[in-house]
Design an enzyme around this catalytic site. Structure first.
Site, PDB file in Angstrom:
ATOM      1  N   PRO A  95      46.631  14.780   2.681  1.00 53.32           N
ATOM      2  CA  PRO A  95      47.441  13.732   3.323  1.00 53.32           C
ATOM      3  C   PRO A  95      48.910  14.151   3.472  1.00 53.32           C
ATOM      4  CG  PRO A  95      46.111  12.825   1.546  1.00 53.32           C
ATOM      5  CD  PRO A  95      46.010  14.318   1.440  1.00 53.32           C
ATOM      6  N   GLU A 122      41.727  15.095  -7.608  1.00 50.51           N
ATOM      7  CA  GLU A 122      43.116  14.738  -7.277  1.00 50.51           C
ATOM      8  C   GLU A 122      43.756  15.782  -6.375  1.00 50.51           C
ATOM      9  OE1 GLU A 122      42.506  11.448  -8.601  1.00 50.51           O
ATOM     10  OE2 GLU A 122      44.612  11.798  -8.092  1.00 50.51           O
ATOM     11  N   ARG A 160      34.022  22.349  20.488  1.00 54.43           N
ATOM     12  CA  ARG A 160      33.770  21.755  21.807  1.00 54.43           C
ATOM     13  C   ARG A 160      34.644  22.389  22.884  1.00 54.43           C
ATOM     14  NH1 ARG A 160      37.052  17.900  23.488  1.00 54.43           N
ATOM     15  NH2 ARG A 160      35.435  16.801  24.649  1.00 54.43           N
ATOM     16  N   ASP A 175      39.958  15.277  28.610  1.00 51.85           N
ATOM     17  CA  ASP A 175      39.969  14.559  27.330  1.00 51.85           C
ATOM     18  C   ASP A 175      41.298  13.824  27.134  1.00 51.85           C
ATOM     19  OD1 ASP A 175      37.554  15.446  26.477  1.00 51.85           O
ATOM     20  OD2 ASP A 175      38.362  17.143  25.356  1.00 51.85           O
TER      21      ASP A 175
END
Ligand code: 4FV
Length: 262
Positions: A95, A122, A160, A175
């Site tokens: 994160p 963690e 992709r 896209d």
């Protein structure tokens, strides 16, 4: 160029769907994407083959240990060298990383690849991160149980884009984000939809926008571009600013935006 991913994980079984389902199966079978799984437990030593331990300073959870990761990295580097592959950068999913963007995906899709480090618990002992990690990437401002789904997400987005993976090569050019804007709406058969309401579920009584049935390709292209601009301006205005800064908005685009009600 094939894109090689060396994936360090405690759960290699999570990667089976990538090899057997959807368009990524094609990328894997064609070796456009060369994924190699490195089960971290194979590089743990001792009776209990530990890969984690309690955090210094106390607190909840466990931390992934340096030494099994170092041994695993050495095996990966030896394999890369033996296979004539370049020394690939190490990406940690966290994160605290830089949010993944289509621009970064496109860079990775050009190869040669990366080592994808999937954390658990963690997180990973900072000493290993400081010594071995080249880039931290985030999938969003939330906390997952592990880095495996981010690794699958990144490899899917890269796969992709590989030649021959999507039926229509133009598909990814339209896209969302391929031109820095969100995608336009899409419609298919039937032309006029009449799905009656059922209980609490609303019905759908709607027709396809006439322009899409007109066969006038220039008008269709303009309509789609204006839909992209309107959706992006209303939902992610910062992407409009970024496209403008890159000089990617035409005068027609700017004229449309100037009269758009947000
Ligand atoms: C994450 C994210 C994420 C944090 C601790 C794995 C987990 C555990 N990775 N974007 N959001 N990772 O939550 O990339 O080790």
């Amino acid at each position: 160029m094939a894109v090689r991913f060396d994936v360090i994980t405690l759960f290699p079984e999570l990667f089976a769907p990538f090899q057997t389902v959807g368009v990524t199966r094609r990328a894997f079978e064609s070796r456009a994407v060369d994924m190699r799984l490195w089960p971290l437990r194979d590089h743990a030593e001792g009776v209990y083959r530990r890969v984690d331990d309690r955090p210094f300073g106390g607190g909840p959870g466990m931390v992934m240990l340096v030494e099994p990761l170092v041994r695993c990295m050495r095996a990966i580097r030896a394999d890369q060298s033996a296979g004539g592959a370049p020394r690939l950068p190490v990406i940690l999913f966290s994160p605290a990383g830089k949010p993944l963007t289509q621009q970064r995906v496109q860079q990775l899709a050009e190869g040669p690849g990366a080592v994808l480090l999937c954390g658990r618990y963690e997180g990973i002992d900072q000493r290993f991160i400081d010594a071995h990690v080249d880039e931290e990437v985030s999938m969003g401002d939330y906390v997952l149980s592990g880095g495996e789904l981010p690794a699958l997400t990144l490899m899917d987005a890269v796969a992709r884009l590989q030649p021959g993976v999507l039926h229509d090569a133009a598909s990814h050019e339209q896209d969302s984000f391929s031109d820095g804007l969100l995608d336009c709406p899409h419609y298919s058969r039937p032309e006029v939809l009449s799905v009656p309401a059922q209980g609490d579920e609303p019905g759908v009584e709607a027709a396809v926008p006439d322009v899409l049935l007109s066969g006038h390709h220039a008008k269709i292209a303009r309509w789609r571009r204006e839909q992209q601009l309107a959706i992006t301006a209303r939902r992610r205005p910062e992407l409009i600013d970024a496209a403008r800064a890159r000089g990617e908005l035409s005068k027609k685009d700017e004229d449309f935006l100037s009269q758009l009600t947000l």
